[in-house]
Structures are given as structure tokens and as C-alpha cells.
Design a protein around this motif. Structure first.
Motif, PDB file in Angstrom:
ATOM      1  N   GLY A 121      14.643  36.900  42.577  1.00 13.03           N
ATOM      2  CA  GLY A 121      14.725  35.761  41.670  1.00 13.03           C
ATOM      3  C   GLY A 121      14.116  36.045  40.317  1.00 13.03           C
ATOM      4  O   GLY A 121      14.276  37.124  39.757  1.00 13.03           O
ATOM      5  N   VAL A 122      13.419  35.048  39.804  1.00 17.06           N
ATOM      6  CA  VAL A 122      12.753  35.133  38.504  1.00 17.06           C
ATOM      7  C   VAL A 122      11.293  34.754  38.692  1.00 17.06           C
ATOM      8  O   VAL A 122      10.992  33.774  39.377  1.00 17.06           O
ATOM      9  N   VAL A 123      10.387  35.531  38.100  1.00 18.10           N
ATOM     10  CA  VAL A 123       8.954  35.220  38.150  1.00 18.10           C
ATOM     11  C   VAL A 123       8.425  35.122  36.729  1.00 18.10           C
ATOM     12  O   VAL A 123       8.563  36.061  35.944  1.00 18.10           O
ATOM     13  N   LEU A 124       7.844  33.973  36.410  1.00 14.90           N
ATOM     14  CA  LEU A 124       7.135  33.750  35.154  1.00 14.90           C
ATOM     15  C   LEU A 124       5.715  33.340  35.507  1.00 14.90           C
ATOM     16  O   LEU A 124       5.510  32.567  36.446  1.00 14.90           O
ATOM     17  N   VAL A 125       4.731  33.834  34.768  1.00 18.28           N
ATOM     18  CA  VAL A 125       3.347  33.398  34.975  1.00 18.28           C
ATOM     19  C   VAL A 125       2.823  32.848  33.656  1.00 18.28           C
ATOM     20  O   VAL A 125       3.190  33.318  32.586  1.00 18.28           O
ATOM     21  N   ARG A 126       1.968  31.839  33.747  1.00 16.38           N
ATOM     22  CA  ARG A 126       1.407  31.218  32.552  1.00 16.38           C
ATOM     23  C   ARG A 126      -0.008  31.726  32.315  1.00 16.38           C
ATOM     24  O   ARG A 126      -0.850  31.698  33.204  1.00 16.38           O
ATOM     25  N   CYS A 127      -0.270  32.182  31.100  1.00 19.46           N
ATOM     26  CA  CYS A 127      -1.596  32.637  30.720  1.00 19.46           C
ATOM     27  C   CYS A 127      -2.536  31.438  30.646  1.00 19.46           C
ATOM     28  O   CYS A 127      -2.226  30.448  29.979  1.00 19.46           O
ATOM     29  N   PRO A 128      -3.691  31.516  31.317  1.00 19.43           N
ATOM     30  CA  PRO A 128      -4.635  30.401  31.263  1.00 19.43           C
ATOM     31  C   PRO A 128      -5.336  30.279  29.911  1.00 19.43           C
ATOM     32  O   PRO A 128      -5.904  29.238  29.594  1.00 19.43           O
ATOM     33  N   GLY A 129      -5.268  31.331  29.098  1.00 18.85           N
ATOM     34  CA  GLY A 129      -5.937  31.310  27.803  1.00 18.85           C
ATOM     35  C   GLY A 129      -5.123  30.631  26.721  1.00 18.85           C
ATOM     36  O   GLY A 129      -5.586  29.716  26.050  1.00 18.85           O
ATOM     37  N   CYS A 130      -3.860  31.069  26.558  1.00 17.34           N
ATOM     38  CA  CYS A 130      -3.032  30.552  25.461  1.00 17.34           C
ATOM     39  C   CYS A 130      -1.834  29.749  25.944  1.00 17.34           C
ATOM     40  O   CYS A 130      -1.067  29.241  25.134  1.00 17.34           O
ATOM     41  N   GLN A 131      -1.653  29.650  27.255  1.00 16.35           N
ATOM     42  CA  GLN A 131      -0.560  28.906  27.876  1.00 16.35           C
ATOM     43  C   GLN A 131       0.815  29.536  27.681  1.00 16.35           C
ATOM     44  O   GLN A 131       1.833  28.918  27.986  1.00 16.35           O
ATOM     45  N   ASN A 132       0.886  30.768  27.160  1.00 16.01           N
ATOM     46  CA  ASN A 132       2.169  31.469  27.028  1.00 16.01           C
ATOM     47  C   ASN A 132       2.715  31.816  28.401  1.00 16.01           C
ATOM     48  O   ASN A 132       1.952  32.096  29.331  1.00 16.01           O
ATOM     49  N   LEU A 133       4.037  31.817  28.522  1.00 17.21           N
ATOM     50  CA  LEU A 133       4.687  32.275  29.741  1.00 17.21           C
ATOM     51  C   LEU A 133       5.018  33.755  29.593  1.00 17.21           C
ATOM     52  O   LEU A 133       5.516  34.177  28.552  1.00 17.21           O
ATOM     53  N   HIS A 134       4.723  34.522  30.643  1.00 20.54           N
ATOM     54  CA  HIS A 134       5.004  35.955  30.656  1.00 20.54           C
ATOM     55  C   HIS A 134       6.026  36.238  31.753  1.00 20.54           C
ATOM     56  O   HIS A 134       5.836  35.830  32.898  1.00 20.54           O
ATOM     57  N   LEU A 135       7.096  36.938  31.409  1.00 23.52           N
ATOM     58  CA  LEU A 135       8.127  37.298  32.368  1.00 23.52           C
ATOM     59  C   LEU A 135       7.650  38.491  33.193  1.00 23.52           C
ATOM     60  O   LEU A 135       7.277  39.525  32.647  1.00 23.52           O
ATOM     61  N   ILE A 136       7.674  38.336  34.511  1.00 27.10           N
ATOM     62  CA  ILE A 136       7.240  39.386  35.427  1.00 27.10           C
ATOM     63  C   ILE A 136       8.445  40.051  36.095  1.00 27.10           C
ATOM     64  O   ILE A 136       8.468  41.258  36.275  1.00 27.10           O
TER      65      ILE A 136
END
Length: 98
Positions: free
Chosen positions: A27-42
């Protein structure tokens, strides 16, 4: 369950996230940075995100962070084994020399 420990390139926050193997490999995995709230594609196995660096798979459907980092010459450390995740203080907090 899989896990990733990463440093956000936007705000330099070190973070750990968990996600399922099903999502990572199918599938698709995105994680959200707890510092800046940016989404990072994994991982993107569905081809939802168009990127010039997705030429490793069929129709861009085989992109993952491991391949992208290796291609960019970054250090990637995968840990295998059932229920095994070995961490050093540098893994969690980041090296002062990085």
C-alpha cells in the motif's frame, strides 16, 4: 509491525514510527513528523505519488524509502528477525557528528 527511526530533513526532529508490513509492501505509508507536522512518504506501492525517482518499479508502483535513500547514497540500516529491533543511543537520539 515494522518501524522506522528517522530525522526530519525539514525541522531536524528525530522520531520513531510504526506501520504494518501489509501497508509497507502492498500500500502507501505516510508518517507525520511530530516537530513540524510534515508528512513523509515511506512507501508507495500503489503509484499514488508521482516522482521522477520512481523509475525503480512498474508505473512508479514500487517506491520505498529504503531504495530512495540507497540511491541517494544515504545510510540505511534494516533490522530483520521476528520481534527484533535493536537500538543504540545514537539510533534514537542521533549522532552529534551527523
Amino acid at each position: 509491525t515494522l518501524a522506522i527511526i528517522y530525522t526530519c530533513k525539514v525541522c531536524n526532529t528525530r522520531s520513531a514510527k510504526q506501520f504494518t508490513e501489509q501497508a509497507y509492501y502492498n500500500g502507501v505509508v505516510l508518517v507525520r513528523c511530530p516537530g513540524c507536522q510534515n508528512l513523509h512518504l515511506i512507501a508507495d506501492r500503489l503509484g499514488w505519488f508521482d516522482d521522477d525517482d520512481t523509475d525503480d518499479g512498474v508505473d512508479g508502483k514500487d517506491w520505498d524509502i529504503e531504495k530512495a535513500l540507497k540511491k541517494a547514497g544515504e545510510n540505511v540500516k534494516a533490522v530483520t528477525g521476528e520481534d527484533v529491533l535493536e537500538l543504540t543511543l545514537d539510533d534514537v537520539m542521533g549522532s552529534k557528528n551527523s
